[in-house]
Motif scaffolding. Structure first.
Motif, PDB file in Angstrom:
ATOM      1  N   PRO A 181       0.829  -1.215   0.000  1.00 36.16           N
ATOM      2  CA  PRO A 181       0.000   0.000   0.000  1.00 36.16           C
ATOM      3  C   PRO A 181       0.854   1.252   0.000  1.00 36.16           C
ATOM      4  CG  PRO A 181       0.053  -0.992   2.181  1.00 36.16           C
ATOM      5  CD  PRO A 181       0.710  -1.966   1.255  1.00 36.16           C
ATOM      6  N   ASP A 182       0.292   2.310  -0.540  1.00 33.81           N
ATOM      7  CA  ASP A 182       0.952   3.611  -0.568  1.00 33.81           C
ATOM      8  C   ASP A 182       0.892   4.217   0.830  1.00 33.81           C
ATOM      9  OD1 ASP A 182       1.981   6.088  -1.073  1.00 33.81           O
ATOM     10  OD2 ASP A 182       0.283   6.802  -2.255  1.00 33.81           O
ATOM     11  N   THR A 183       2.043   4.371   1.469  1.00 40.25           N
ATOM     12  CA  THR A 183       2.074   4.912   2.827  1.00 40.25           C
ATOM     13  C   THR A 183       2.036   6.434   2.861  1.00 40.25           C
ATOM     14  OG1 THR A 183       4.502   4.846   2.834  1.00 40.25           O
ATOM     15  CG2 THR A 183       3.340   2.916   3.687  1.00 40.25           C
ATOM     16  N   GLU A 184       2.039   7.064   1.701  1.00 41.76           N
ATOM     17  CA  GLU A 184       2.025   8.524   1.663  1.00 41.76           C
ATOM     18  C   GLU A 184       0.615   9.089   1.788  1.00 41.76           C
ATOM     19  OE1 GLU A 184       4.728  10.351   1.737  1.00 41.76           O
ATOM     20  OE2 GLU A 184       5.904   8.496   1.768  1.00 41.76           O
ATOM     21  N   SER A 185      -0.401   8.283   1.570  1.00 42.03           N
ATOM     22  CA  SER A 185      -1.774   8.766   1.637  1.00 42.03           C
ATOM     23  C   SER A 185      -2.569   7.896   2.597  1.00 42.03           C
ATOM     24  CB  SER A 185      -2.426   8.756   0.246  1.00 42.03           C
ATOM     25  OG  SER A 185      -2.428   7.446  -0.295  1.00 42.03           O
ATOM     26  N   TRP A 186      -3.524   8.519   3.299  1.00 35.99           N
ATOM     27  CA  TRP A 186      -4.332   7.830   4.300  1.00 35.99           C
ATOM     28  C   TRP A 186      -5.493   7.118   3.630  1.00 35.99           C
ATOM     29  CZ3 TRP A 186      -3.700   6.692   9.284  1.00 35.99           C
ATOM     30  CH2 TRP A 186      -4.821   6.308  10.051  1.00 35.99           C
ATOM     31  N   GLY A 187      -5.750   5.907   4.065  1.00 28.66           N
ATOM     32  CA  GLY A 187      -6.862   5.138   3.524  1.00 28.66           C
ATOM     33  C   GLY A 187      -7.113   3.935   4.393  1.00 28.66           C
TER      34      GLY A 187
ATOM     35  N   ASP B  53     -11.434   6.557   8.819  1.00 26.02           N
ATOM     36  CA  ASP B  53     -11.012   6.993   7.489  1.00 26.02           C
ATOM     37  C   ASP B  53     -11.134   8.499   7.330  1.00 26.02           C
ATOM     38  OD1 ASP B  53     -10.355   4.460   6.685  1.00 26.02           O
ATOM     39  OD2 ASP B  53     -12.125   4.153   5.432  1.00 26.02           O
ATOM     40  N   GLU B  54     -12.170   9.093   7.962  1.00 28.82           N
ATOM     41  CA  GLU B  54     -12.388  10.530   7.773  1.00 28.82           C
ATOM     42  C   GLU B  54     -11.486  11.405   8.631  1.00 28.82           C
ATOM     43  OE1 GLU B  54     -16.012   9.460  10.502  1.00 28.82           O
ATOM     44  OE2 GLU B  54     -14.704   8.426   9.078  1.00 28.82           O
ATOM     45  N   GLU B  55     -10.663  10.788   9.491  1.00 29.62           N
ATOM     46  CA  GLU B  55      -9.732  11.544  10.322  1.00 29.62           C
ATOM     47  C   GLU B  55      -8.320  11.026  10.061  1.00 29.62           C
ATOM     48  OE1 GLU B  55     -10.298  14.110  11.937  1.00 29.62           O
ATOM     49  OE2 GLU B  55     -12.460  14.146  12.258  1.00 29.62           O
ATOM     50  N   PRO B  56      -7.678  11.488   8.986  1.00 29.45           N
ATOM     51  CA  PRO B  56      -6.363  10.952   8.612  1.00 29.45           C
ATOM     52  C   PRO B  56      -5.332  11.110   9.726  1.00 29.45           C
ATOM     53  CG  PRO B  56      -7.277  12.271   6.828  1.00 29.45           C
ATOM     54  CD  PRO B  56      -8.157  12.495   8.021  1.00 29.45           C
ATOM     55  N   GLY B  57      -4.701  10.022  10.069  1.00 30.05           N
ATOM     56  CA  GLY B  57      -3.609  10.046  11.021  1.00 30.05           C
ATOM     57  C   GLY B  57      -4.000  10.291  12.455  1.00 30.05           C
TER      58      GLY B  57
ATOM     59  N   GLY C 163       6.975   4.369  20.377  1.00 34.60           N
ATOM     60  CA  GLY C 163       5.654   4.854  20.003  1.00 34.60           C
ATOM     61  C   GLY C 163       5.396   4.668  18.538  1.00 34.60           C
ATOM     62  N   ALA C 164       4.678   5.639  17.900  1.00 38.11           N
ATOM     63  CA  ALA C 164       4.360   5.512  16.486  1.00 38.11           C
ATOM     64  C   ALA C 164       4.625   6.812  15.785  1.00 38.11           C
ATOM     65  CB  ALA C 164       2.912   5.077  16.295  1.00 38.11           C
ATOM     66  N   GLY C 165       4.530   6.808  14.467  1.00 35.11           N
ATOM     67  CA  GLY C 165       4.941   7.951  13.662  1.00 35.11           C
ATOM     68  C   GLY C 165       3.937   9.063  13.644  1.00 35.11           C
ATOM     69  N   SER C 166       4.303  10.148  12.946  1.00 37.21           N
ATOM     70  CA  SER C 166       3.466  11.333  12.870  1.00 37.21           C
ATOM     71  C   SER C 166       2.567  11.258  11.666  1.00 37.21           C
ATOM     72  CB  SER C 166       4.338  12.585  12.787  1.00 37.21           C
ATOM     73  OG  SER C 166       5.133  12.542  11.635  1.00 37.21           O
ATOM     74  N   GLY C 167       1.507  12.070  11.659  1.00 34.10           N
ATOM     75  CA  GLY C 167       0.562  12.063  10.546  1.00 34.10           C
ATOM     76  C   GLY C 167       0.091  13.457  10.242  1.00 34.10           C
ATOM     77  N   SER C 168      -0.985  13.587   9.497  1.00 35.63           N
ATOM     78  CA  SER C 168      -1.508  14.878   9.110  1.00 35.63           C
ATOM     79  C   SER C 168      -2.298  15.487  10.244  1.00 35.63           C
ATOM     80  CB  SER C 168      -2.392  14.702   7.871  1.00 35.63           C
ATOM     81  OG  SER C 168      -3.425  13.802   8.166  1.00 35.63           O
ATOM     82  N   GLU C 169      -2.544  16.798  10.153  1.00 38.91           N
ATOM     83  CA  GLU C 169      -3.279  17.503  11.189  1.00 38.91           C
ATOM     84  C   GLU C 169      -4.728  17.063  11.209  1.00 38.91           C
ATOM     85  OE1 GLU C 169      -2.216  19.594  13.466  1.00 38.91           O
ATOM     86  OE2 GLU C 169      -0.178  19.250  12.786  1.00 38.91           O
TER      87      GLU C 169
END
Length: 347
Positions: free
Chosen positions: A137-143, A317-321, A203-209
């Motif tokens: 999967p593409d890890t650059e976009s949330w899905g 899904d509607e709350e990326p990251g 812990g885990a990585g960072s994501g979008s706001e």
């Protein structure tokens, strides 16, 4: 191990790099919400015994995923590798179901002395339509795939994630309401959380706001008030990847308290599973410390991870990251107990 006939050349060998299980209790969540969906992604029949997926390269460096029926052998190999031991994974040719071009998961290593991993070239002599190469999967976009991977990461790193939550502030009720957003009654209020989960390294990585949404009306009916829920702000996670980034994990505190509508929906659908059991693998239970179990459940647009003796986290899904904690309250323990009773468990 020898490559399957009619898929990889008979005189070519597969250099094994890694392997994963594809069973109702354990499968790569990037493939689907449940075991039948994961099998469908690989055009396999969802047999109850499951499969082993062996990922490697042929003599030219091409990527292949070999599907085998010998689940026990693959499980032994994975356990040995996890302990840092060498293990020669060589399933019998008779257990090979098929070989699929490409890899469904990212593989960080490559066989020495071979060309860089690449998709196999089309077989000009093959009859019919060849399957498209599998790709991670593409890890650059949330899905959905990233959401499920994020929930898996929380389960693996439970302690680090749990430490981000202050129960007294995260699950405090708005004035005049109880933990579900409804009008409070005397004596109502959240129950204390039970504590943290199993030991974890990071812990885990960072994501979008996170994108704030308006609070639902305080008097809105809630058919399934399963738990006390943190406000729309949560904890951010990365969209995927294997490495954690502790510095990027921080609670979001600028959103007003209230019950996120997506969390309400996820809890209601999870509650419905108890009355109408979902496909196998949609709810999975694994070992945790003490007598607790670690639960993973997925549904349309949401993923849940929880310890049966503690709180839960929900990804949408509607709350990326973003990760939304759910406090125990008075209803969550019963919900988790019901889900655990339905869950499939590793043998």
């Amino acid at each position: 191990m020898a490559a399957p006939i009619d898929t990889v050349a008979d005189d070519d060998a597969l250099y094994v790099l890694t392997a994963v299980l594809l069973t109702p209790a354990q499968f790569p969540s990037v493939l689907g919400d449940d075991y039948p969906a994961a099998c469908a992604a690989l055009a396999l029949e969802p047999y109850s015994e499951g499969y082993g997926l062996v990922l490697g390269q042929d003599g030219s460096g091409a990527r292949w995923t070999v599907v085998v029926e010998d689940v026990s052998l693959v499980a032994v190999a994975i356990a040995a590798w996890d302990c840092g031991m060498d293990y020669d994974l060589s399933p019998d040719d008779r257990s090979v179901v098929c070989a699929l071009p490409g890899w469904p998961l990212p593989v960080a290593v490559a066989a020495p002395g071979l060309a860089a991993p690449h998709d196999p070239l089309p077989d000009r002599e093959a009859e019919g339509i060849e399957p498209a190469p599998l790709t991670p999967p593409d890890t650059e976009s949330w899905g959905p795939a990233q959401r499920r991977m994020g929930a898996d990461e929380i389960a693996h790193q439970w302690t680090a994630w749990r430490e981000q939550i202050d129960d007294e502030t995260a699950f405090a009720d708005p004035p005049g309401t109880d933990s579900t957003g409804a009008e409070a009654t005397p004596g109502s209020g959240p129950e204390p959380a039970s504590g943290s989960g199993p030991e974890s390294a990071s812990g885990a990585g960072s994501g979008s706001e996170p994108v704030p949404e308006p609070d639902p009306p305080l008097d809105a009916p809630d058919p399934h008030p399963e738990a006390e829920v943190q406000g729309e702000g949560g904890i951010e996670t990365g969209a995927g990847g294997d490495q954690a980034d502790d510095a990027a994990v921080s609670p979001v505190t600028d959103s007003p308290p209230g019950v996120h509508p997506g969390v309400r929906r996820a809890l209601a659908q999870a509650h419905d599973y108890i009355d109408a059991p979902p496909p196998p693998g949609r709810i999975r239970s694994s070992f945790a410390t003490g007598e607790a179990r670690m639960l993973r459940a997925d549904g349309p647009g949401w993923s849940l991870v929880a310890r049966t003796d503690d709180i839960a986290f929900i990804l949408l899904d509607e709350e990326p990251g973003e990760v939304l904690p759910v406090g125990r309250g008075s209803e969550l323990p019963g919900l988790l107990k019901g889900l655990d009773a339905l869950a499939v468990r590793p043998a």
